[in-house]
Scaffold this motif. Structure first.
Motif, mmCIF file in Angstrom:
data_model
loop_
_atom_site.group_PDB
_atom_site.id
_atom_site.type_symbol
_atom_site.label_atom_id
_atom_site.label_comp_id
_atom_site.label_asym_id
_atom_site.label_seq_id
_atom_site.Cartn_x
_atom_site.Cartn_y
_atom_site.Cartn_z
ATOM 1 N N GLU A 1 0.594 -1.311 -0.131
ATOM 2 C CA GLU A 1 0.367 -0.584 -0.247
ATOM 3 C C GLU A 1 0.945 1.286 -0.377
ATOM 4 O O GLU A 1 0.523 2.278 -0.402
ATOM 5 C CB GLU A 1 -0.857 -0.171 0.868
ATOM 6 N N ARG A 2 2.265 1.534 0.946
ATOM 7 C CA ARG A 2 2.933 2.461 0.790
ATOM 8 C C ARG A 2 3.044 2.453 -0.610
ATOM 9 O O ARG A 2 3.667 4.073 -1.081
ATOM 10 C CB ARG A 2 4.300 2.725 2.096
ATOM 11 N N ALA B 1 2.276 1.709 -3.752
ATOM 12 C CA ALA B 1 0.891 2.274 -4.446
ATOM 13 C C ALA B 1 0.912 3.811 -4.053
ATOM 14 O O ALA B 1 0.204 4.581 -4.900
ATOM 15 C CB ALA B 1 -0.206 1.323 -3.992
ATOM 16 N N ARG B 2 0.822 4.136 -2.434
ATOM 17 C CA ARG B 2 0.782 5.481 -2.128
ATOM 18 C C ARG B 2 2.063 6.160 -3.109
ATOM 19 O O ARG B 2 1.481 7.712 -3.743
ATOM 20 C CB ARG B 2 0.374 6.135 -1.004
ATOM 21 N N ARG C 1 -4.894 -0.443 -8.769
ATOM 22 C CA ARG C 1 -4.558 -0.685 -7.572
ATOM 23 C C ARG C 1 -4.099 0.659 -7.566
ATOM 24 O O ARG C 1 -4.257 1.309 -6.323
ATOM 25 C CB ARG C 1 -3.170 -1.580 -7.850
ATOM 26 N N MET C 2 -3.692 1.599 -7.761
ATOM 27 C CA MET C 2 -3.049 2.760 -7.447
ATOM 28 C C MET C 2 -4.706 3.626 -6.775
ATOM 29 O O MET C 2 -4.486 4.490 -5.785
ATOM 30 C CB MET C 2 -2.479 3.355 -8.675
ATOM 31 N N GLN D 1 -7.014 1.981 -5.669
ATOM 32 C CA GLN D 1 -7.420 1.887 -4.273
ATOM 33 C C GLN D 1 -6.487 2.371 -3.103
ATOM 34 O O GLN D 1 -7.764 2.310 -2.249
ATOM 35 C CB GLN D 1 -7.371 -0.032 -4.267
ATOM 36 N N VAL D 2 -5.907 2.956 -3.594
ATOM 37 C CA VAL D 2 -5.541 4.055 -2.355
ATOM 38 C C VAL D 2 -5.721 5.193 -2.103
ATOM 39 O O VAL D 2 -5.525 6.619 -1.718
ATOM 40 C CB VAL D 2 -4.324 4.002 -1.704
ATOM 41 N N ALA D 3 -6.458 6.108 -3.213
ATOM 42 C CA ALA D 3 -6.589 7.337 -3.803
ATOM 43 C C ALA D 3 -8.441 7.108 -3.238
ATOM 44 O O ALA D 3 -9.038 6.593 -2.869
ATOM 45 C CB ALA D 3 -6.981 7.581 -5.247
ATOM 46 N N ASP D 4 -8.149 9.147 -2.977
ATOM 47 C CA ASP D 4 -9.809 9.182 -2.812
ATOM 48 C C ASP D 4 -10.688 9.749 -4.143
ATOM 49 O O ASP D 4 -10.208 9.324 -5.081
ATOM 50 C CB ASP D 4 -10.225 10.406 -1.769
ATOM 51 N N ARG E 1 -8.608 9.162 -7.829
ATOM 52 C CA ARG E 1 -8.926 8.739 -9.113
ATOM 53 C C ARG E 1 -9.157 9.329 -10.136
ATOM 54 O O ARG E 1 -8.990 8.767 -11.249
ATOM 55 C CB ARG E 1 -10.676 7.896 -8.405
#
Length: 608
Positions: free
Chosen positions: A143-144, A146-147, A186-187, A189-192, A196
């Motif tokens: 997750e880190r 991807a963020r 997948r990016m 999924q960690v975005a608002d 997105r």
């Protein structure tokens, strides 16, 4: 008695039809091709490119141009296509600490900053940076990662929102769109929600740009494949429209790029491998949407896979011709794992022999594999990474690649000299090259494509009872020296012994041209980095050992034999290596012959 003791079993200098046991009609590979000439044929291309390049720069640079790339809002991301290329997670882990390592160089970025607003340490670094070559590795960091990838992508989108010739150039753009497409879901999924939407907008605008000029024929299939993959990723009608448009054009581009036998139009084995990997990702993305893969894509995948089975040598890597490096065994295996194919190596019980693909001929015995380039370099737009190395050879002994080329690829753009004739295992006359890459303002317009006199190459191959024969000839030295270079190879499959003859003879119609009576020649055999070479006391024999430790004798009757330093390009980096160089002087009004042989060490009569 022959003056060459090691050649006691030397095959007579006669044509294939005269050798007992050889049979079958000769196989002729491409008879006439070549690089674009430096004469009148090049100037229309330069003039046309000069006009169109400036036109697109002016048009795409207009303040409101970015608005023309906006489409309807995507409804999220619909697929997570798999990129089958192997990835080293170490590079992504380093990025989390602020260090980008690309093209062999590193750049440290302080916390909270981005690499987009500072100079890169080299052009190759900048190419990989803007192509998002770092993204697959970063996405392995959970997750880190991807963020961090999302932040870098959004920052890039803000910095380069307007079209620019470098960052939005066709080749860099295609790789960036491809890499973004594989990671976007997948990016997201960690975005608002706002992030997105910005991510989808960045991907959509770039993918739509891929459908517009400029770009040219070379690389068109790769650009359309990237656009189609992006169309599979973007949800809703924007994605549907994008992939339908790209897929409708892709069939024609693949027909231009992939020959019926699976050879890539650039003649570079690595280019065929990379296109195959891209198409496999497209096939996977369409499968995730439960959509059928178009027949042209399936056919191209099948042809490229069949070609890869021939072009992959027993060490698991590719032959290094025309700007295509050897790639890595893992990369080749990743492509081949999707199909039920062999590994290209000889195995007991499997018949070795002749294979032909796109101007290349492969000869095999149980322990020897020889790959020969029997065609002239590609011309025109396809000559951007071509090399002036006619009749070049790669030889793998067991699984040790012993004789190869310098491995030049476009990633080593600053080493253009390795594209010249001395950069591979072939013969040069007068230390010249049969062609050379464009430079200066011409290269700025057309790229560093190979230019020179059109080359005429002929080849005949035969196989018989325990023996293979390949005879090749080119006229690249006729204009300067009045000589033709003929290379004859005879592979004794029972003895795992390769016997060869280099023949220089006057070209027809050259006798009336006044030239120097002699021309110095050099026959080079570039050795794989790590291969050891020891000159025997007879000064005519060299013992070669690869990674396995098994010894092979190289012998020649050339007048001067030496082991000299050389270089090899590996993943864009320069490594030290060695080369065997056989030197002498050939008369321009008579025939000259130089013989050499490669055989396993340990046989009776081996030199000390």
């Amino acid at each position: 008695m022959s003056p060459m003791g090691p050649f006691a079993r030397e095959t007579p200098s006669v044509g294939p039809g005269q050798i007992p046991g050889l049979h079958g009609a000769p196989v002729r590979t491409p008879v006439r091709t070549g690089g674009a000439t430096t004469g009148p044929g090049l100037w229309p291309a330069l003039a046309g490119r000069m006009l169109t390049r400036q036109l697109w720069i002016e048009l795409y640079g207009l303040p409101g141009y970015a608005l023309t790339l906006k489409g309807r809002r995507a409804t999220g991301f619909s697929a997570t296509p798999r990129d089958f290329r192997p990835v080293d997670p170490a590079a992504g882990k380093a990025i989390l600490s602020g260090r980008f390592t690309l093209a062999g160089l590193s750049q440290d970025i302080e916390a909270g900053a981005y690499p987009w607003n500072r100079p890169s340490p080299s052009r190759a670094f900048a190419v990989e940076l803007h192509a998002f070559a770092w993204l697959p590795s970063l996405m392995l960091q959970g997750e880190r990662g991807a963020r961090q990838a999302l932040d870098l992508t959004l920052a890039w989108g803000q910095t380069f929102a307007r079209w620019s010739p470098f960052a939005w150039g066709p080749e860099i753009l295609a790789r960036r769109v491809f890499n973004l497409s594989a990671a976007a879901r997948r990016m997201g999924q960690v975005a608002d929600e706002a992030e997105r939407q910005r991510l989808a907008d960045i991907l959509g605008r770039q993918a739509r740009q891929l459908l517009r000029p400029p770009g040219g024929t070379a690389g068109r299939a790769e650009r359309l494949t990237a656009a189609a993959v992006a169309g599979c990723v973007l949800g809703g009608s924007p994605g549907v429209r994008l992939r339908k448009t790209a897929l409708a054009r892709l069939g024609g581009a693949l027909r231009q790029t992939v020959a019926a036998d699976g050879a890539h139009a650039s003649h570079a084995p690595e280019a065929g491998l990379e296109l195959l990997l891209d198409l496999l990702t497209l096939d996977d993305a369409l499968g995730q949407l439960s959509e059928p893969t178009p027949a042209p894509v399936t056919e191209a995948v099948n042809r490229l896979t069949a070609a890869l089975d021939i072009l992959a040598l027993p060490d698991g890597r590719l032959a290094t011709f025309h700007g295509g490096g050897p790639s890595s065994a893992a990369r080749v295996a990743a492509a081949r794992s999707q199909e039920d194919v062999g590994d290209g190596a000889f195995e007991p019980g499997v018949t070795a022999g002749l294979d032909r693909i796109g101007g290349f001929v492969r000869l095999r015995s149980p322990l020897l594999t020889v790959m020969a380039d029997t065609a002239a370099p590609p011309r025109g737009a396809w000559a951007g990474a071509a090399c002036a190395q006619p009749l070049a050879l790669e030889i793998v002994c067991g699984r040790d690649r012993l004789i190869t080329g310098c491995g030049w690829t476009p990633r080593a753009a600053e080493r253009q000299g390795l594209r010249l004739t001395p950069g591979h295992s072939t013969l040069t006359l007068g230390e010249h090259s049969t062609a050379e890459p464009l430079g200066g303002w011409k290269a700025e317009l057309l790229g560093p494509r190979l230019v020179g006199r059109a080359l005429h190459v002929e080849a005949e191959a035969r196989e018989g009872d325990g023996a293979l024969w390949l005879e090749m000839e080119h006229d690249g030295w006729a204009a300067a020296h009045g000589l033709l270079h003929q290379r004859r190879l005879y592979l004794d499959q029972r003895l795992d012994e390769l016997r060869a003859e280099e023949r220089l003879h006057p070209a027809p119609g050259q006798d009336k041209v006044v030239r120097a009576i002699a021309a110095p020649y050099a026959i080079r055999f570039q050795l794989e980095p790590g291969v050891s070479a020891s000159l025997a006391r007879d000064r005519r024999s060299i013992l070669l050992r690869g990674a396995s430790g098994r010894g092979w004798w190289f012998r020649t009757d050339g007048p001067d034999v030496a082991i000299e330093p050389s270089v090899h390009i590996d993943e864009g980096l320069t490594r030290r290596s060695l080369q065997i160089v056989v030197r002498g002087s050939a008369r321009t009004d008579a025939e000259s012959k130089i013989r050499w042989k490669l055989s396993p060490a340990g046989a009776p009569g081996d030199p000390a």
